[in-house]
Design a protein around this motif. Structure first.
Motif, short mmCIF file in Angstrom:
data_model
loop_
_atom_site.label_atom_id
_atom_site.label_comp_id
_atom_site.label_asym_id
_atom_site.label_seq_id
_atom_site.Cartn_x
_atom_site.Cartn_y
_atom_site.Cartn_z
N LEU A 24 -0.61 -129.41 -74.37
CA LEU A 24 -1.94 -128.93 -74.74
C LEU A 24 -3.02 -129.57 -73.88
O LEU A 24 -4.07 -128.97 -73.63
N ILE A 25 -2.77 -130.82 -73.47
CA ILE A 25 -3.79 -131.52 -72.67
C ILE A 25 -4.07 -130.72 -71.40
O ILE A 25 -5.22 -130.61 -70.97
N ILE A 26 -3.01 -130.15 -70.82
CA ILE A 26 -3.21 -129.33 -69.61
C ILE A 26 -3.68 -127.93 -69.98
O ILE A 26 -4.53 -127.35 -69.31
N ALA A 27 -3.11 -127.41 -71.07
CA ALA A 27 -3.35 -126.00 -71.39
C ALA A 27 -4.81 -125.74 -71.75
O ALA A 27 -5.35 -124.69 -71.42
N LEU A 28 -5.47 -126.69 -72.40
CA LEU A 28 -6.85 -126.45 -72.82
C LEU A 28 -7.77 -126.15 -71.65
O LEU A 28 -8.43 -125.10 -71.62
N PRO A 29 -7.85 -127.05 -70.65
CA PRO A 29 -8.73 -126.70 -69.53
C PRO A 29 -8.26 -125.46 -68.76
O PRO A 29 -9.08 -124.72 -68.22
N LEU A 30 -6.95 -125.24 -68.75
CA LEU A 30 -6.44 -124.06 -68.05
C LEU A 30 -6.93 -122.80 -68.75
O LEU A 30 -7.37 -121.83 -68.12
N LEU A 31 -6.88 -122.83 -70.07
CA LEU A 31 -7.39 -121.71 -70.85
C LEU A 31 -8.89 -121.56 -70.61
O LEU A 31 -9.40 -120.44 -70.44
N ALA A 57 -13.54 -131.55 -73.50
CA ALA A 57 -13.70 -132.49 -74.61
C ALA A 57 -12.44 -132.51 -75.47
O ALA A 57 -11.97 -133.58 -75.87
N GLY A 58 -11.87 -131.32 -75.72
CA GLY A 58 -10.64 -131.26 -76.49
C GLY A 58 -9.52 -132.01 -75.79
O GLY A 58 -8.76 -132.77 -76.40
N SER A 59 -9.47 -131.84 -74.49
CA SER A 59 -8.48 -132.54 -73.69
C SER A 59 -8.69 -134.05 -73.80
O SER A 59 -7.74 -134.83 -73.86
N PHE A 107 20.17 -128.67 -57.26
CA PHE A 107 18.79 -129.11 -57.47
C PHE A 107 18.24 -128.54 -58.76
O PHE A 107 18.57 -127.43 -59.17
N ARG A 108 17.38 -129.30 -59.38
CA ARG A 108 16.78 -128.86 -60.64
C ARG A 108 15.43 -129.55 -60.81
O ARG A 108 15.26 -130.70 -60.44
N VAL A 109 14.49 -128.81 -61.35
CA VAL A 109 13.21 -129.39 -61.75
C VAL A 109 12.93 -128.96 -63.17
O VAL A 109 13.11 -127.80 -63.51
N ASN A 110 12.48 -129.90 -63.97
CA ASN A 110 12.12 -129.57 -65.35
C ASN A 110 10.61 -129.67 -65.54
O ASN A 110 9.94 -130.39 -64.83
N PHE A 111 10.15 -128.96 -66.54
CA PHE A 111 8.77 -129.16 -66.99
C PHE A 111 8.77 -130.39 -67.90
O PHE A 111 8.82 -130.26 -69.12
N GLY A 112 8.78 -131.54 -67.32
CA GLY A 112 8.78 -132.76 -68.13
C GLY A 112 7.44 -133.45 -68.02
O GLY A 112 6.94 -133.66 -66.92
N LEU A 113 6.84 -133.79 -69.15
CA LEU A 113 5.58 -134.51 -69.13
C LEU A 113 5.81 -135.90 -69.70
O LEU A 113 6.66 -136.09 -70.56
N MET A 114 5.05 -136.86 -69.21
CA MET A 114 5.23 -138.22 -69.67
C MET A 114 3.90 -138.95 -69.64
O MET A 114 3.10 -138.75 -68.73
N VAL A 115 3.68 -139.76 -70.63
CA VAL A 115 2.49 -140.63 -70.63
C VAL A 115 2.96 -142.06 -70.78
O VAL A 115 3.75 -142.36 -71.67
N ASN A 155 -12.85 -126.39 -64.51
CA ASN A 155 -11.79 -126.52 -65.51
C ASN A 155 -10.42 -126.45 -64.87
O ASN A 155 -9.50 -127.17 -65.25
N LEU A 156 -10.29 -125.57 -63.89
CA LEU A 156 -9.02 -125.45 -63.18
C LEU A 156 -8.67 -126.78 -62.52
O LEU A 156 -7.53 -127.25 -62.57
N PHE A 157 -9.68 -127.38 -61.94
CA PHE A 157 -9.44 -128.67 -61.30
C PHE A 157 -8.93 -129.69 -62.31
O PHE A 157 -7.96 -130.41 -62.06
N VAL A 158 -9.60 -129.76 -63.45
CA VAL A 158 -9.20 -130.75 -64.47
C VAL A 158 -7.74 -130.50 -64.88
O VAL A 158 -6.94 -131.43 -64.98
N ALA A 159 -7.40 -129.23 -65.08
CA ALA A 159 -6.02 -128.91 -65.48
C ALA A 159 -5.03 -129.38 -64.41
O ALA A 159 -4.00 -129.99 -64.72
N ALA A 160 -5.36 -129.12 -63.15
CA ALA A 160 -4.45 -129.51 -62.07
C ALA A 160 -4.33 -131.03 -61.99
O ALA A 160 -3.23 -131.58 -61.83
N MET A 161 -5.45 -131.69 -62.14
CA MET A 161 -5.43 -133.16 -62.05
C MET A 161 -4.61 -133.75 -63.20
O MET A 161 -3.88 -134.74 -63.02
N LEU A 162 -4.73 -133.14 -64.37
CA LEU A 162 -3.95 -133.64 -65.51
C LEU A 162 -2.46 -133.40 -65.28
O LEU A 162 -1.62 -134.22 -65.65
N THR A 163 -2.13 -132.26 -64.65
CA THR A 163 -0.72 -132.02 -64.32
C THR A 163 -0.21 -133.10 -63.37
O THR A 163 0.92 -133.58 -63.50
#
Lengths: 741, 564
Positions: A24-31, A57-59, A107-115, A155-163
């Protein structure tokens, strides 16, 4: 006190549950970007502001929760996440894997997020500073027709940076890495009707692509190295990090070779040499047996990969040889410069190396190169900044210079201090840029500091916050910049890289020159803009102070650039006495790097805390630069007004003003030759040789042969009969000769 | 066993032809009706095509939805169609482009509307036929038949120099194809004994496979071990490289690979928007598809020997194509040369012979169809308005046509493979596969420079055309995309992020084909240890006469040979 501690160590949401919502952290600014970009015009100005700001702000709120979650401690044991690669759990981290992105072959890539604590810190900076800048922009862009486009890009930038910071593997990081580049391209060229601005955007993108080219190759080298390692390593290797070989190989199948955990476990299982770890099959010195890298050593491949990553980071973080795009990037709206080209995107290189600290400490060669590149860039940029008259250009070169300081820190192994400087720099540099934006806003878009001056009384808030930020970047006690920069310098001075003992001293002393230079050009900038009398060349007689959405972020950032100093104070109990707060906080992230460094002995990381004498010395250096600037610009030059400067001074000034002609050199050495070669190839090889001579030539020859043969076909039966008879005769004679022989 | 199990692919292939016949009966003055009927035909074909795409089971046998009937039995020919993972993916791409091409031509084509749409529909049928044929002669017939409607599209509805471009296109591709025919007929004669000769893909492949295994086994042995070969293996050793060369040349011209690419810029520049879209979207992939399906599996030993050469040509194509783009002033020519560069990537991934490379290559075929198809489509809209292809005649038009610009820029990002768009997945896998392939690392690194050059030329073009101040008064009144035009571009805009973020459903269908392709290509390595079951082609046997008459009945027993 205990209650407060307890409060911070208990996350409001169960970390394991919250981990699933990280997307959601990425999805909000993307939306937000989607809504603003597609429906922005219909929604109208106020709604676009609301959507864009609310998304960030939600992010931010989610980031706070994420940050909270990674500090969660329950029953004495901290929050931890499962690792796919080892039985051990990763402490102070949460993460979630959303399944395969793509897989092919091995080869494999996953959509894995980590904090973890590192990405958590950056999350707060990106969304926090990002929100302030969104708010600021609502006022700054109030007269612009393209507001909806602007906020969509932002907003797109913020989403990309969060990714970029959330991705748990290099490929996902690369998505963010190029995504921010794309957003930056769009924002630099935001006022696309101005050709120069659009060109600046393209220059930024293409220069970054040069870095990305290196980044890609480095990733491929790592893929092959991981495969070779998984094939050759024995159990003794994996026991180095308390791991099992099967577990590691299963992890590779599940998460792919470019997952950060795969690399981290590789680093812990790869000792420097066999004398340090008897029984292991693979060390840094051993040769790769199979595959395309056969014949190279693991250490060699690792160093090459890291050096390529350095080129990639040099592109994004504006270091030599790819820094040239950043000053031109100032063509974009000023809040963009504050967010992208100062606070967040350009620090991606520092983040990348901090993220891969465990690999870095295995290669002193790569580390020293990073440090030297950082030092050289920092010095060069500081010198160019001396002679720039555009308020944004000075700040741009100052950003390049400060990034160089962070690279020095990363290169010498002072990771925590580099990250701390990244944070404090985000605060004060964003404050400076936004202050510059406010100055421009109040002075009819005037950017030449020679034509400003005397704003101290006219723009109170801007002046006060700009002063605080200037003092912070200059390194004056007790602002955050002083402590973070000094932490880097102190670490540099006391760290050692095996084989490069000279580096610590050399980088440190050049660093002092940089510190003094920073104080000089920043004081110059401040004095010419705010002090003295208003320039007679000013566009408008009186400046006006900006509205609250612009000044409020300035105040917040100024306050932050003061209070962030807490993180550098040795307040936390560590293994060897008291530790700076940030070092303690980032401890779990860099613990593996430290362990590997201590075990291998290639890098000696410094743990000591600066003493009072060190602080005073650093302070004197900073003040000296400021004093010289004050003397020159308040006393010396005003007294010499009207007299021409000596020829040598003008020459030096012109040389620096033209940025040492680096752009021209690139133009001459790279861009022109490529263009010339392509035109020559097109005209000569493609059009003339291939298409005309070979292709049309074939057709021409065919046609000529055809028309020549046409004369043979006369339709005269007698002639045909004659030819036939002759041919028969010839054949008969030939046969006869063959038979007779 | 329903009717559709047997005939789904037949419907997909011949539906456009049926509609073409329908068009033929319409009066040529009824333009709106002609367009609508064609559009409906293409749309129905999309439904069936996607049905087939979804029905294809990645875990199932190699060829699915097969249909085989007796045809020219005396020659060993049969009517045999079927789809593997790559073919069905390309079929999906082809049917997807169909209706969009019709929509794109709505105002572009005003002369000979009826003939134009008949040509489009016929072209659709022959392209689908070529992709789905499992009989080599049938494939050849479809392959050659593709030239005719395309020749007409370029030659009749093209721009000023259309005749020259059409003839050049026709002759150029014909030269290679004729050589391929020679090789094909040779194959027919050498792979079977008199009486049991067959043009069927499975029969030819399986005979060659046995010989290729012998060849690869002896090549691993001591020097001179190959001198004792007999029969087909011996023939392959001597003539294999020549036959491979003939196949490779035919396909290389179609791809097109450097240096046989010069027909492409001319054909693209002169072709109408529909021609360019189909040419870039589908036809170029026929070349790479041919390498994948025929040239490399038939002659793995020769292919392996030629691999460094082909890889070098592919890399030259990537870099050279990109450099050519930087020297262009004509927008369509630039996009055409960018195709040369992108198809260089596809070929490179193909000859890398690694799982990553081949999968990326197959995926990039689809991506290129989407991104370059969209570029030609969008430029077609612009050309309709201004009738000029020179960059210098535009400049600063973003202000006048914002929606158009936004669409074009998104497609541009897809074309230069920004992560998150479809292009990235393909390019990343191809480059990774190349690095892993054992080809020179320097060659792979050189191929990677295409990443930088690609951004340089595409953004340069975008800059020249869209940004800056408005340079021409004529452009002041340009109209932005109409609803119809935007609706045509929208499917591309949707596919770009969808294929970029969710590539796995697409890759899943390609993957089994990739594995078989790699196994068949590896067969050429000396001493290759590939089990026969991994490479053998199993396909439907020829039904007996009564079964052919009643496809739903149980097949009677009896061997194929006996019935012949």
């Amino acid at each position: 006190m205990d209650a407060l501690k307890q409060f911070f160590m208990t996350a409001p949401v169960d970390p394991a549950v919250f981990a699933q919502s990280l997307w959601l952290i990425i999805a909000l600014p993307l939306l937000g970007a989607f809504v603003c970009g597609v429906f922005g015009k219909m929604l109208g100005r106020a709604n676009v502001y609301l959507v864009a700001c609310a998304a960030v702000a939600g992010s931010f709120i989610l980031s706070v929760l994420a940050f909270w979650a990674v500090s969660h401690v329950e029953g004495g044991s901290p929050v931890a996440m499962e690792s796919a690669f080892s039985a051990g759990r990763i402490r102070y981290a949460i993460g979630y894997d959303y399944g395969t992105w793509f897989s092919a072959g091995d080869f494999r890539v996953n959509f894995g997020l980590m904090v973890d604590h590192l990405s958590g810190t950056l999350l707060l900076v990106i969304t926090g500073v990002g929100f302030l800048i969104h708010l600021y922009s609502t006022s700054y862009m109030e007269h612009d027709e393209g507001y909806w486009r602007y906020f969509a890009y932002l907003n797109l930038f913020v989403a990309a940076m969060l990714t970029l910071v959330l991705g748990d593997n290099l490929v996902l990081l690369f998505v963010g890495w190029e995504g921010v580049g794309m957003a930056s391209y769009l924002l630099i060229g935001f006022w696309y009707t101005d050709n120069a601005k659009a060109w600046a955007g393209r220059k930024a993108f293409v220069t970054n692509r040069v870095g990305d080219f290196a980044f890609l190759i480095a990733s491929f080298l790592l893929v092959m190295m991981v495969a070779a390692f998984a094939g050759q390593a024995n159990q003794a290797n994996f026991s180095q990090g308390g791991n099992q070989g099967e577990r590691y190989r299963a992890g590779l199948v599940e998460k792919g070779p470019l997952s950060f955990q795969a690399l981290e476990n590789l680093a812990t299982a790869l000792p420097v040499s066999t004398d340090k770890a008897p029984g292991v099959a693979v060390t840094l010195e051993s040769t790769i047996e199979k595959g395309p890298l056969a014949g190279f050593t693991f250490g060699g491949v690792l160093t090459v990969a890291l050096l390529l990553f350095l080129l990639g980071a040099a592109g994004k973080s504006a270091q030599i040889p790819l820094y040239i795009w950043l000053p031109d990037a100032m063509a974009g709206p000023t809040p963009v410069s504050a967010l992208i080209h100062a606070a967040t995107m350009v620090t991606a290189g520092v983040y990348l190396f901090s993220r891969m600290s465990y690999l870095l400490v295995l290669s002193p060669t790569a580390m020293v190169t990073i440090a030297v590149i950082g030092t050289a860039t920092s010095l060069l940029a500081a010198l160019i900044a001396f002679a720039q008259d555009d308020i944004k250009k000075v700040l741009a070169y100052s950003t390049v210079s400060q990034l160089g300081i962070m690279f020095m820190g990363v290169g010498m192994g002072v990771f925590w201090a580099a990250v701390l400087h990244l944070v404090t720099h985000a605060f004060f540099k964003a404050c400076l840029f936004l202050g510059a934006g406010s100055v421009m806003h109040g002075n009819a878009d005037e950017t030449d500091i020679k034509k400003l001056g005397g704003l101290r009384t006219e723009m109170r808030w801007t002046w006060a916050t700009f002063l605080v930020a200037t003092l912070a970047i200059t390194g004056i006690v007790p602002l955050s910049g002083f402590f973070s920069k000094d932490a880097i310098y102190h670490g540099i001075h006391h760290s050692h890289l095996a084989g490069y003992e000279w580096a610590a001293g050399a980088v440190y002393y050049v660093g002092l020159v940089i510190a003094a230079s920073t104080a000089f050009y920043m004081s110059r900038l401040y004095l010419l803009t705010f002090e003295g009398k208003r320039s007679p060349e000013a566009k408008i007689a009186h400046a006006h102070e900006s509205a609250w959405p612009m000044t409020m972020p300035l105040v917040v950032l100024a306050v932050l650039s003061v209070v962030a100093l807490v993180y550098a104070l040795p307040l936390m109990p560590g293994r060897n006495g008291m530790q700076p707060v940030m070092e303690n906080f980032l401890g779990p992230v860099f613990s593996n790097a430290e362990r590997i460094a201590a075990r291998g002995g290639l890098v000696e990381l410094d743990r000591s805390v600066p003493k009072l004498g060190d602080y005073i010395f650093a302070w004197l250096v900073a003040v000296s630069g400021g004093v010289v600037a004050a003397f020159l610009y308040l006393k010396f030059f005003p007294s010499k007004a009207g007299q021409p400067a000596p020829a040598w001074a003008r020459g030096v000034r012109r040389f620096a003003q033209n940025k040492f002609y680096v752009d021209e050199v690139y133009e001459f050495l790279i861009i022109r030759p490529v263009k010339t070669v392509s035109i020559v190839l097109f005209k000569l090889l493609d059009t003339l040789i291939i298409d005309t001579v070979l292709v049309r030539g074939t057709a021409w020859v065919t046609a000529r042969v055809g028309s020549a043969l046409r004369y043979v076909q006369t339709g005269d039966a007698q002639a045909y009969a004659a030819v036939m008879a002759l041919a028969l005769l010839g054949g008969a004679v030939y046969a006869l000769i063959q038979v007779l022989q | 066993m329903s009717f559709f199990d047997n005939h789904l692919l037949n419907i997909v292939i011949y539906l456009p032809l049926v509609f073409a016949a329908l068009l033929w009966m319409l009066p040529s003055g009824e333009r709106g009706q002609i367009r609508t009927v064609t559009f409906i035909g293409m749309l129905v074909d999309v439904v069936f095509g996607l049905w087939a795409y979804l029905k294809f089971d990645p875990a199932g046998s190699e060829f699915q939805l097969e249909y085989r009937a007796r045809w020219l039995q005396e020659l060993g020919v049969s009517y045999h169609i079927g789809a593997d993972g790559l073919a069905i993916s390309l079929v999906a791409l082809t049917v997807f482009l169909g209706p969009l091409v019709v929509m794109a031509s709505q105002t572009y084509i005003t002369e000979r509307v009826k003939e134009f749409h008949i040509a489009l529909l016929v072209l659709q049928t022959v392209m689908l036929g070529a992709l789905l044929s499992l009989d080599v002669l049938l494939f050849y017939i479809f392959w050659e038949a593709m030239l005719i409607p395309m020749y007409l599209l370029v030659g009749v509805w093209g721009s000023e120099d259309r005749q020259m471009a059409a003839v050049k296109f026709f002759l150029y591709t014909l030269v290679g194809s004729l050589l391929m025919l020679v090789a094909l007929v040779t194959l027919y004669f050498i792979t079977g004994e008199p009486g049991s000769r067959s043009f069927d893909y499975a029969d030819i492949y399986n005979s060659l496979m046995v010989a290729n295994r012998e060849l690869s086994a002896c090549m691993a042995g001591p020097a001179g071990a190959c001198d004792n070969l007999t029969g087909l293996a011996r023939t392959l050793m001597t003539w294999g490289p020549w036959m491979f060369g003939a196949f490779a040349l035919a396909f290389a011209i179609k791809v097109p690979m450097w240096p046989v690419h010069t027909w492409l810029p001319d054909a693209h520049v002169q072709a109408p928007v529909a021609g360019s879209m189909i040419l870039a979207g589908v036809m170029l992939k026929m070349g790479t598809y041919g390498f994948w399906r025929y040239a490399i599996p038939f002659f793995p030993v020769a292919a392996r020997e030629a691999r460094p050469f082909l890889a070098a040509l592919a890399v030259i194509g990537i870099v050279y194509g990109a450099l050519m783009c930087l020297a262009q002033r004509d927008i369509k020519k630039l996009i055409a040369y960018s195709s040369v560069s992108h198809l260089g990537y596809v070929m490179l991934g193909l000859v890398a012979f690694t799982g990553e490379g081949a999968t990326g290559s197959a995926y990039q075929m689809l991506n290129h169809g989407v991104s370059t198809g969209a570029l030609f489509l969008l430029f077609g809209f612009l050309y309709e308005r201004r009738h000029t292809r020179l960059m210098s005649d535009y400049g600063g038009i973003a202000r006048v046509v914002p929606l158009f610009t936004a669409t074009f820029v998104i497609v541009t990002f897809s074309s230069i493979a920004v992560p998150g768009t479809n292009g990235f997945v393909g390019e990343f896998l191809i480059l990774l596969g190349t690095f892993k392939s054992g080809l020179s690392l320097w060659l792979a690194a050189l191929a990677t420079t295409g990443v930088v050059l690609g951004a340089a030329y595409m953004l340069w073009m975008v800059q020249k055309v869209f940004y800056g101040g408005l340079t021409h008064r004529e452009n002041q009144g340009l109209k932005d995309l109409s609803v119809r035009e935007f609706a045509t571009a929208l499917p591309f805009l949707v596919l770009v992020p969808v294929m970029g973020l969710m590539p796995q459903p697409f890759l899943d269908r390609i993957e089994p084909s990739t594995e078989r392709f790699i196994a068949r290509a590896t067969l050429g390595a000396p001493g290759a240890d590939v089990p026969e079951s991994a490479v053998r082609v199993t396909a439907m046997a020829l039904p007996s006469a009564d079964v052919a008459a009643a496809p739903n009945a149980e097949p009677s027993s009896g061997s194929l040979a006996a019935r012949r």
